[in-house]
Scaffold this motif. Structure first.
Motif, short mmCIF file in Angstrom:
data_model
loop_
_atom_site.label_atom_id
_atom_site.label_comp_id
_atom_site.label_asym_id
_atom_site.label_seq_id
_atom_site.Cartn_x
_atom_site.Cartn_y
_atom_site.Cartn_z
N PHE A 41 0.82 -1.21 0.00
CA PHE A 41 0.00 0.00 0.00
C PHE A 41 0.86 1.26 0.00
O PHE A 41 0.48 2.27 -0.59
CB PHE A 41 -0.93 0.02 1.21
CG PHE A 41 -2.00 -1.05 1.16
CD1 PHE A 41 -2.93 -1.09 0.15
CD2 PHE A 41 -2.06 -2.01 2.15
CE1 PHE A 41 -3.91 -2.06 0.11
CE2 PHE A 41 -3.03 -2.99 2.13
CZ PHE A 41 -3.96 -3.01 1.10
N TYR A 42 2.01 1.23 0.68
CA TYR A 42 2.90 2.39 0.68
C TYR A 42 3.38 2.69 -0.73
O TYR A 42 3.52 3.85 -1.11
CB TYR A 42 4.14 2.14 1.55
CG TYR A 42 3.90 1.96 3.02
CD1 TYR A 42 2.76 2.41 3.65
CD2 TYR A 42 4.84 1.31 3.80
CE1 TYR A 42 2.56 2.23 4.99
CE2 TYR A 42 4.66 1.13 5.15
CZ TYR A 42 3.52 1.58 5.74
OH TYR A 42 3.33 1.41 7.08
N SER A 45 0.21 3.97 -2.98
CA SER A 45 -0.55 5.16 -2.59
C SER A 45 -0.24 6.43 -3.38
O SER A 45 -1.16 7.19 -3.68
CB SER A 45 -0.42 5.42 -1.09
OG SER A 45 0.90 5.75 -0.76
N THR A 74 -6.63 7.50 -3.60
CA THR A 74 -5.58 7.59 -2.59
C THR A 74 -6.16 7.43 -1.19
O THR A 74 -5.57 6.75 -0.34
CB THR A 74 -4.83 8.92 -2.71
OG1 THR A 74 -4.31 9.02 -4.04
CG2 THR A 74 -3.71 9.02 -1.72
N THR A 75 -7.31 8.03 -0.94
CA THR A 75 -7.96 7.89 0.35
C THR A 75 -8.35 6.44 0.62
O THR A 75 -8.16 5.93 1.74
CB THR A 75 -9.21 8.78 0.43
OG1 THR A 75 -8.82 10.13 0.17
CG2 THR A 75 -9.88 8.70 1.77
N ILE A 77 -6.82 3.80 -0.54
CA ILE A 77 -5.59 3.05 -0.29
C ILE A 77 -5.10 3.30 1.13
O ILE A 77 -4.68 2.38 1.84
CB ILE A 77 -4.52 3.42 -1.34
CG1 ILE A 77 -4.94 2.91 -2.72
CG2 ILE A 77 -3.17 2.85 -0.96
CD1 ILE A 77 -4.12 3.48 -3.85
N VAL A 78 -5.15 4.56 1.57
CA VAL A 78 -4.68 4.90 2.92
C VAL A 78 -5.58 4.26 3.98
O VAL A 78 -5.09 3.70 4.97
CB VAL A 78 -4.59 6.43 3.09
CG1 VAL A 78 -4.33 6.81 4.54
CG2 VAL A 78 -3.50 6.99 2.20
N SER A 80 -7.29 1.55 3.62
CA SER A 80 -6.99 0.11 3.59
C SER A 80 -5.71 -0.21 4.36
O SER A 80 -5.61 -1.26 4.99
CB SER A 80 -6.84 -0.36 2.15
OG SER A 80 -8.05 -0.19 1.45
N THR A 81 -4.74 0.71 4.29
CA THR A 81 -3.49 0.50 5.02
C THR A 81 -3.73 0.48 6.52
O THR A 81 -3.11 -0.29 7.25
CB THR A 81 -2.47 1.59 4.66
OG1 THR A 81 -2.32 1.63 3.25
CG2 THR A 81 -1.14 1.32 5.29
N ASN A 106 2.44 3.17 10.16
CA ASN A 106 1.61 3.72 9.08
C ASN A 106 1.50 5.24 9.19
O ASN A 106 1.62 5.95 8.19
CB ASN A 106 0.21 3.11 9.12
CG ASN A 106 0.16 1.69 8.63
OD1 ASN A 106 1.09 1.22 7.98
ND2 ASN A 106 -0.91 1.01 8.94
N TYR A 110 3.00 7.73 6.31
CA TYR A 110 2.13 8.59 5.51
C TYR A 110 2.39 10.07 5.78
O TYR A 110 2.23 10.89 4.88
CB TYR A 110 0.66 8.23 5.72
CG TYR A 110 0.27 7.05 4.85
CD1 TYR A 110 0.42 7.10 3.48
CD2 TYR A 110 -0.20 5.88 5.40
CE1 TYR A 110 0.09 6.04 2.68
CE2 TYR A 110 -0.53 4.80 4.61
CZ TYR A 110 -0.39 4.90 3.25
OH TYR A 110 -0.70 3.83 2.46
#
Length: 131
Positions: A41-42, A45, A74-75, A77-78, A80-81, A106, A110
């Motif tokens: 995910f990193y 993103s 992007t939101t 994905i973040v 989900s992380t 995380n 981010y």
């Protein structure tokens, strides 16, 4: 010289975030490496932002559909992380202490990615576009 100091600071904070992530996996009482899937995910993103920046024109319009769609992806994905360690902890795959360390990692990662875009995303003489 200010760009070099910012780059060193961002790399230091990225190393701290990855240390939290690895501690959540590698400590003896945790010992499960499933939380390392957040690394995927990193990497993914910032890709919607890169695509939207390449495809959209630089107008000063209040809203751009391509950019708004990139923010939406992007939101997702973040979120989900942050959701993956919670789901793994709720299903007893990892312990809650490991979940906390991964969540701290995380947050730091981010914030590092956000800092990178704030410092180097302006298109100045020293920016990420030159790399």
């Amino acid at each position: 010289m200010a760009g070099i100091k910012a780059l060193v600071g961002l790399s230091f904070s990225g190393a701290i975030g990855l240390t939290f992530l690895l501690l959540g996996c590698a400590l003896e009482q945790y010992g499960v490496y499933w939380p390392l899937f957040v690394l995927m995910f990193y990497i993914v993103s910032p890709i919607p932002h890169f695509i939207a920046k390449r495809l959209s024109d630089d107008t000063d319009a209040a809203s751009n559909a391509c950019r708004e769609l990139a923010y939406f992806f992007t939101t997702g994905i973040v979120v989900s992380t942050f959701g993956l360690p919670i789901i793994l902890a709720r299903s007893s795959v990892i312990q809650w202490g490991a979940c906390g360390l991964v969540m701290a990692g995380n947050s730091v990662i981010y914030l590092t990615i956000l800092g990178f875009f704030l410092v180097f995303g302006g298109g100045d003489d020293f920016s990420w576009e030159q790399w």
